[in-house]
Design an enzyme around this catalytic site. Structure first.
Site, PDB file in Angstrom:
ATOM      1  N   CYS A   4      93.776  64.756  24.695  1.00  0.00           N
ATOM      2  CA  CYS A   4      92.490  64.086  24.830  1.00  0.00           C
ATOM      3  C   CYS A   4      92.532  62.775  24.268  1.00  0.00           C
ATOM      4  O   CYS A   4      93.035  62.321  23.419  1.00  0.00           O
ATOM      5  CB  CYS A   4      91.476  64.735  24.218  1.00  0.00           C
ATOM      6  N   ASP A  30      84.485  49.078  24.034  1.00  0.00           N
ATOM      7  CA  ASP A  30      85.143  49.732  25.495  1.00  0.00           C
ATOM      8  C   ASP A  30      86.286  48.731  25.916  1.00  0.00           C
ATOM      9  O   ASP A  30      85.932  47.431  25.856  1.00  0.00           O
ATOM     10  CB  ASP A  30      83.888  49.830  26.662  1.00  0.00           C
ATOM     11  N   HIS A  46      86.239  67.207  19.248  1.00  0.00           N
ATOM     12  CA  HIS A  46      86.163  67.305  20.583  1.00  0.00           C
ATOM     13  C   HIS A  46      85.152  68.358  21.048  1.00  0.00           C
ATOM     14  O   HIS A  46      84.907  69.382  20.614  1.00  0.00           O
ATOM     15  CB  HIS A  46      87.491  67.839  21.129  1.00  0.00           C
ATOM     16  N   ASN A  86      77.117  59.679  30.367  1.00  0.00           N
ATOM     17  CA  ASN A  86      77.506  60.013  31.545  1.00  0.00           C
ATOM     18  C   ASN A  86      78.109  61.434  31.365  1.00  0.00           C
ATOM     19  O   ASN A  86      78.842  61.724  30.565  1.00  0.00           O
ATOM     20  CB  ASN A  86      78.517  58.946  32.045  1.00  0.00           C
ATOM     21  N   GLY A  92      79.209  60.123  36.647  1.00  0.00           N
ATOM     22  CA  GLY A  92      80.327  59.035  36.332  1.00  0.00           C
ATOM     23  C   GLY A  92      81.016  59.367  35.054  1.00  0.00           C
ATOM     24  O   GLY A  92      81.746  58.258  34.527  1.00  0.00           O
ATOM     25  N   THR A  94      84.438  59.950  33.056  1.00  0.00           N
ATOM     26  CA  THR A  94      85.668  59.880  33.452  1.00  0.00           C
ATOM     27  C   THR A  94      86.564  60.461  32.319  1.00  0.00           C
ATOM     28  O   THR A  94      87.611  60.737  32.355  1.00  0.00           O
ATOM     29  CB  THR A  94      86.136  58.524  33.832  1.00  0.00           C
ATOM     30  N   HIS A  97      85.512  63.884  26.932  1.00  0.00           N
ATOM     31  CA  HIS A  97      85.260  63.838  25.625  1.00  0.00           C
ATOM     32  C   HIS A  97      83.928  63.117  25.299  1.00  0.00           C
ATOM     33  O   HIS A  97      83.862  62.046  25.668  1.00  0.00           O
ATOM     34  CB  HIS A  97      86.413  63.095  24.817  1.00  0.00           C
ATOM     35  N   HIS A  99      80.942  61.126  24.878  1.00  0.00           N
ATOM     36  CA  HIS A  99      80.594  59.769  24.115  1.00  0.00           C
ATOM     37  C   HIS A  99      79.356  59.104  24.743  1.00  0.00           C
ATOM     38  O   HIS A  99      78.898  59.628  25.728  1.00  0.00           O
ATOM     39  CB  HIS A  99      81.723  58.840  24.544  1.00  0.00           C
ATOM     40  N   HIS A 101      77.549  55.408  25.656  1.00  0.00           N
ATOM     41  CA  HIS A 101      77.453  54.001  25.924  1.00  0.00           C
ATOM     42  C   HIS A 101      76.510  53.119  25.283  1.00  0.00           C
ATOM     43  O   HIS A 101      75.472  53.190  25.754  1.00  0.00           O
ATOM     44  CB  HIS A 101      77.774  53.516  27.392  1.00  0.00           C
TER      45      HIS A 101
HETATM   46  P1  5GP Z   1      82.627  57.351  30.994  1.00  0.00           P
HETATM   47  O1  5GP Z   1      83.147  56.960  32.514  1.00  0.00           O
HETATM   48  O2  5GP Z   1      83.517  58.832  30.839  1.00  0.00           O
HETATM   49  O3  5GP Z   1      81.415  57.526  30.773  1.00  0.00           O
HETATM   50  O4  5GP Z   1      83.254  56.269  30.197  1.00  0.00           O
HETATM   51  C1  5GP Z   1      84.405  56.046  29.721  1.00  0.00           C
HETATM   52  C2  5GP Z   1      84.689  54.807  29.239  1.00  0.00           C
HETATM   53  O5  5GP Z   1      85.922  54.786  28.347  1.00  0.00           O
HETATM   54  C3  5GP Z   1      84.812  53.711  30.299  1.00  0.00           C
HETATM   55  O6  5GP Z   1      83.722  52.671  30.110  1.00  0.00           O
HETATM   56  C4  5GP Z   1      86.355  53.076  30.104  1.00  0.00           C
HETATM   57  O7  5GP Z   1      86.244  51.700  30.312  1.00  0.00           O
HETATM   58  C5  5GP Z   1      86.545  53.439  28.669  1.00  0.00           C
HETATM   59  N1  5GP Z   1      87.943  53.555  28.278  1.00  0.00           N
HETATM   60  C6  5GP Z   1      88.795  54.221  29.000  1.00  0.00           C
HETATM   61  N2  5GP Z   1      90.092  54.153  28.316  1.00  0.00           N
HETATM   62  C7  5GP Z   1      89.929  53.778  27.251  1.00  0.00           C
HETATM   63  C8  5GP Z   1      90.700  53.324  26.319  1.00  0.00           C
HETATM   64  O8  5GP Z   1      91.894  53.652  26.271  1.00  0.00           O
HETATM   65  N3  5GP Z   1      90.161  52.635  25.044  1.00  0.00           N
HETATM   66  C9  5GP Z   1      88.755  52.264  25.087  1.00  0.00           C
HETATM   67  N4  5GP Z   1      88.336  51.476  24.063  1.00  0.00           N
HETATM   68  N5  5GP Z   1      88.066  52.461  26.232  1.00  0.00           N
HETATM   69  C10 5GP Z   1      88.357  53.232  27.175  1.00  0.00           C
HETATM   70 ZN    ZN Z   2      88.896  64.928  22.711  1.00  0.00          ZN
END
Ligand code: 5GP
Ligand code: ZN
Length: 113
Positions: A4, A30, A46, A86, A92, A94, A97, A99, A101
């Protein structure tokens, strides 16, 4: 979890710009910021998403308290900010794990895209 992305960041196997850390929560910038302030706040443990946090677990509360502290730290309390989770494919998400924003420093449109 072994592969992960955010678990690996929490274990310091992959570098990230850490802006807050305690025993249970990590906050990082981010990698692809969508606002002048764009921080990801995640549990070190996790969970796939908010759907798999057991009742009685206080990690969501801990994350929100850290979000408040970071909003102060980054000077976005007076202007306002958004704390976003998300969840799932159409939500949304991606990275699977849990989290949140923390977004601020510009006018945030509503509804989000
Ligand atoms: P999600 O789309 O799951 O809500 O948010 C995932 C976020 O993780 C995205 O905003 C993306 O830019 C960020 N992200 C993806 N890979 C990495 C990484 O390797 N390091 C950091 N700091 N952010 C990441
Ligand atoms: Zn994880």
């Amino acid at each position: 979890m072994e592969d992960c992305l955010f678990c690996r960041i929490a274990r310091k196997e992959i570098p990230a710009q850490i802006v807050y850390e305690d025993d249970v929560v990590l906050a990082i910038k981010d990698i692809n910021p969508q606002a002048p302030v764009h921080v990801l706040i995640l549990p070190k443990e996790h969970f796939d998403s908010i759907l798999t946090v057991p009742a009685g677990n206080d990690i969501i509360s801990s994350i929100h308290i850290v979000a408040n502290r970071l909003a102060l730290k980054f000077g976005i309390v007076d202007s306002g900010f958004r704390l976003v989770n998300n969840c799932g494919e159409q939500g949304g998400q991606t990275v699977l794990h849990l989290h949140y924003h923390l977004l601020g420093g510009r006018n945030l449109n509503w509804p989000p895209g």
